[in-house]
Design a protein around this motif. Structure first.
Motif, PDB file in Angstrom:
ATOM      1  N   SER A  33       0.953  -1.092  -0.055  1.00 31.73           N
ATOM      2  CA  SER A  33      -0.173   0.016  -0.140  1.00 31.73           C
ATOM      3  C   SER A  33       0.992   1.180   0.024  1.00 31.73           C
ATOM      4  N   ALA A  34       1.917   1.216   0.729  1.00 28.63           N
ATOM      5  CA  ALA A  34       2.769   2.317   0.833  1.00 28.63           C
ATOM      6  C   ALA A  34       3.394   2.505  -0.623  1.00 28.63           C
ATOM      7  N   GLU A  35       3.840   1.350  -1.275  1.00 27.84           N
ATOM      8  CA  GLU A  35       4.434   1.921  -2.536  1.00 27.84           C
ATOM      9  C   GLU A  35       3.446   2.273  -3.605  1.00 27.84           C
ATOM     10  N   GLU A  36       2.229   1.958  -3.353  1.00 24.29           N
ATOM     11  CA  GLU A  36       1.166   2.379  -4.283  1.00 24.29           C
ATOM     12  C   GLU A  36       0.977   4.065  -3.861  1.00 24.29           C
ATOM     13  N   LEU A  37       0.920   4.308  -2.817  1.00 29.68           N
ATOM     14  CA  LEU A  37       0.929   5.858  -2.472  1.00 29.68           C
ATOM     15  C   LEU A  37       1.992   6.705  -3.036  1.00 29.68           C
ATOM     16  N   LYS A  38       3.359   5.919  -2.774  1.00 31.04           N
ATOM     17  CA  LYS A  38       4.575   6.627  -3.247  1.00 31.04           C
ATOM     18  C   LYS A  38       4.390   6.784  -4.659  1.00 31.04           C
ATOM     19  N   SER A  39       3.827   6.084  -5.555  1.00 25.52           N
ATOM     20  CA  SER A  39       3.849   6.112  -6.964  1.00 25.52           C
ATOM     21  C   SER A  39       2.931   7.366  -7.206  1.00 25.52           C
ATOM     22  N   TYR A  40       1.956   7.649  -6.373  1.00 20.51           N
ATOM     23  CA  TYR A  40       1.246   8.825  -6.612  1.00 20.51           C
ATOM     24  C   TYR A  40       1.691   9.983  -6.007  1.00 20.51           C
ATOM     25  N   ASN A  41       3.030   9.689  -5.258  1.00 18.53           N
ATOM     26  CA  ASN A  41       3.526  10.930  -4.675  1.00 18.53           C
ATOM     27  C   ASN A  41       2.726  11.602  -3.324  1.00 18.53           C
ATOM     28  N   ILE A  42       2.093  10.667  -3.026  1.00 18.40           N
ATOM     29  CA  ILE A  42       1.363  10.688  -1.703  1.00 18.40           C
ATOM     30  C   ILE A  42       2.265  10.826  -0.326  1.00 18.40           C
ATOM     31  N   ILE A  43       3.139   9.931  -0.209  1.00 16.54           N
ATOM     32  CA  ILE A  43       3.952   9.645   0.595  1.00 16.54           C
ATOM     33  C   ILE A  43       5.341   9.615  -0.072  1.00 16.54           C
ATOM     34  N   GLN A  44       6.461   9.962   0.822  1.00 20.18           N
ATOM     35  CA  GLN A  44       7.760   9.884   0.528  1.00 20.18           C
ATOM     36  C   GLN A  44       8.477   9.257   1.515  1.00 20.18           C
ATOM     37  N   GLY A  45       9.896   8.919   1.119  1.00 21.02           N
ATOM     38  CA  GLY A  45      10.774   8.232   2.197  1.00 21.02           C
ATOM     39  C   GLY A  45      11.546   9.068   2.763  1.00 21.02           C
ATOM     40  N   ASP A  46      12.412   8.584   3.697  1.00 26.07           N
ATOM     41  CA  ASP A  46      13.650   9.467   4.081  1.00 26.07           C
ATOM     42  C   ASP A  46      14.940   9.634   3.043  1.00 26.07           C
ATOM     43  N   SER A  47      15.744  10.312   3.282  1.00 25.82           N
ATOM     44  CA  SER A  47      16.966  10.429   2.382  1.00 25.82           C
ATOM     45  C   SER A  47      17.385   9.153   1.970  1.00 25.82           C
ATOM     46  N   SER A  48      17.353   7.913   2.619  1.00 23.65           N
ATOM     47  CA  SER A  48      17.745   6.602   2.209  1.00 23.65           C
ATOM     48  C   SER A  48      16.613   5.997   1.484  1.00 23.65           C
ATOM     49  N   GLY A  49      15.491   6.430   1.310  1.00 24.19           N
ATOM     50  CA  GLY A  49      14.367   5.730   0.648  1.00 24.19           C
ATOM     51  C   GLY A  49      13.455   4.917   1.625  1.00 24.19           C
ATOM     52  N   ASP A  50      13.789   4.949   3.033  1.00 23.64           N
ATOM     53  CA  ASP A  50      12.914   4.115   4.217  1.00 23.64           C
ATOM     54  C   ASP A  50      11.589   5.041   4.257  1.00 23.64           C
ATOM     55  N   LEU A  51      10.563   4.224   3.889  1.00 26.21           N
ATOM     56  CA  LEU A  51       9.197   4.845   4.083  1.00 26.21           C
ATOM     57  C   LEU A  51       8.771   4.822   5.383  1.00 26.21           C
ATOM     58  N   MET A  52       9.402   4.438   6.364  1.00 28.99           N
ATOM     59  CA  MET A  52       9.188   4.629   7.841  1.00 28.99           C
ATOM     60  C   MET A  52       7.881   4.084   8.204  1.00 28.99           C
ATOM     61  N   LEU A  53       7.444   2.818   7.806  1.00 28.53           N
ATOM     62  CA  LEU A  53       6.248   2.357   7.847  1.00 28.53           C
ATOM     63  C   LEU A  53       5.699   2.082   9.271  1.00 28.53           C
ATOM     64  N   ASP A  54       6.694   1.858  10.184  1.00 27.25           N
ATOM     65  CA  ASP A  54       6.651   1.501  11.744  1.00 27.25           C
ATOM     66  C   ASP A  54       6.475   2.817  12.530  1.00 27.25           C
ATOM     67  N   LYS A  55       6.601   3.870  11.746  1.00 30.00           N
ATOM     68  CA  LYS A  55       6.879   5.235  12.493  1.00 30.00           C
ATOM     69  C   LYS A  55       5.359   5.917  12.884  1.00 30.00           C
ATOM     70  N   ASN A  56       4.933   6.259  14.042  1.00 29.83           N
ATOM     71  CA  ASN A  56       3.577   6.734  14.203  1.00 29.83           C
ATOM     72  C   ASN A  56       3.645   8.612  13.537  1.00 29.83           C
ATOM     73  N   LEU A  57       2.449   8.634  13.186  1.00 26.36           N
ATOM     74  CA  LEU A  57       2.152   9.864  12.375  1.00 26.36           C
ATOM     75  C   LEU A  57       1.697  11.101  13.327  1.00 26.36           C
ATOM     76  N   LYS A  58       2.400  12.029  13.232  1.00 27.82           N
ATOM     77  CA  LYS A  58       1.979  13.369  14.049  1.00 27.82           C
ATOM     78  C   LYS A  58       0.974  14.119  13.213  1.00 27.82           C
ATOM     79  N   ARG A  59      -0.095  14.696  13.787  1.00 18.72           N
ATOM     80  CA  ARG A  59      -1.120  15.445  13.154  1.00 18.72           C
ATOM     81  C   ARG A  59      -0.952  16.280  12.010  1.00 18.72           C
ATOM     82  N   GLU A  60       0.295  17.099  12.388  1.00 16.99           N
ATOM     83  CA  GLU A  60       0.619  18.038  11.271  1.00 16.99           C
ATOM     84  C   GLU A  60       1.248  17.435  10.056  1.00 16.99           C
ATOM     85  N   ASP A  61       2.092  16.196  10.213  1.00 17.64           N
ATOM     86  CA  ASP A  61       2.652  15.378   9.420  1.00 17.64           C
ATOM     87  C   ASP A  61       1.498  14.701   8.093  1.00 17.64           C
ATOM     88  N   LEU A  62       0.638  14.287   8.878  1.00 17.51           N
ATOM     89  CA  LEU A  62      -0.557  13.772   8.136  1.00 17.51           C
ATOM     90  C   LEU A  62      -1.404  14.957   7.212  1.00 17.51           C
TER      91      LEU A  62
END
Length: 200
Positions: A33-62
């Motif tokens: 699902s994350a890769e699909e969202l990335k393909s639409y440029n909805i989410i991005q990874g960090d500088s190493s390309g890690d999508l940080m899927l285990d990281k909790n989301l803060k309201r402002e980042d959402l």
């Protein structure tokens, strides 16, 4: 006695293996699902390309992710930075227009009348309510005690087993979002993906 011990050990190993298999299956769903969202440029990874899927989301980042989901980031980041929320006075100015855009469009509300909840982690129920609003189920999103039930009914929680007040990580958000993209808007036969006309 030895046979009983071996039998118990066998069942423990089977349960352990099943749990690991289930965890791997869920993690695979999140990544897909994350890769699909990335393909639409909805989410991005960090500088190493890690999508940080285990990281909790803060309201402002959402909110930034939400602006990309709605295909409206250019307008969101140019929105007014003036705010009624007292906890945004010391917030990063980068987030202010995005937050005002989201609040003005009714996608998200403050945690109180005067407080946005800057720096707070997003809960599962909060994101369920946001997705319901996007799908035009605004009246349902107002029934706070029923929000999670509606989210299940409309397929937003397919493949997920989360409690409403759990904090939401990026992997869980990704799967909920792709579920929403497959869901028709209220009163329509068109999926959210087609309505938003997202392009890869």
């Amino acid at each position: 006695m030895k046979k009983k011990f071996m039998l118990c050990l066998f069942f423990v190993l089977v349960i352990f293996a099943s749990a690991n298999l289930l965890a791997t299956s869920v993690a695979t769903k999140y990544k897909k699902s994350a890769e699909e969202l990335k393909s639409y440029n909805i989410i991005q990874g960090d500088s190493s390309g890690d999508l940080m899927l285990d990281k909790n989301l803060k309201r402002e980042d959402l909110i930034v992710i939400l602006s990309r989901l709605m295909n409206d980031e250019e307008r969101a980041k140019k929105y007014s930075s003036e705010t009624k929320f007292t906890d945004l006075k010391s917030a990063s100015k980068v987030y202010l227009p995005y937050i005002n855009w989201a609040v003005s469009n009714g996608y998200i509300h403050g945690v109180t009348k005067d407080k946005f909840g800057y720096g707070d982690y997003v809960t599962v129920r909060q994101y369920q309510a946001i997705l319901l609003r996007i799908l035009d189920y605004s009246s349902e999103a107002k029934k706070w005690d029923m929000v999670s039930d509606y989210a299940v009914t409309y397929g937003l929680m397919d493949g997920l087993d989360l409690k409403p007040d759990d904090f939401l990580n990026r992997g869980e958000m990704a799967l909920m979002t792709t579920n929403a993209l497959k869901t028709p808007k209220k009163g329509s036969t068109l999926s959210l993906l087609k309505v938003l006309n997202l392009k890869k």
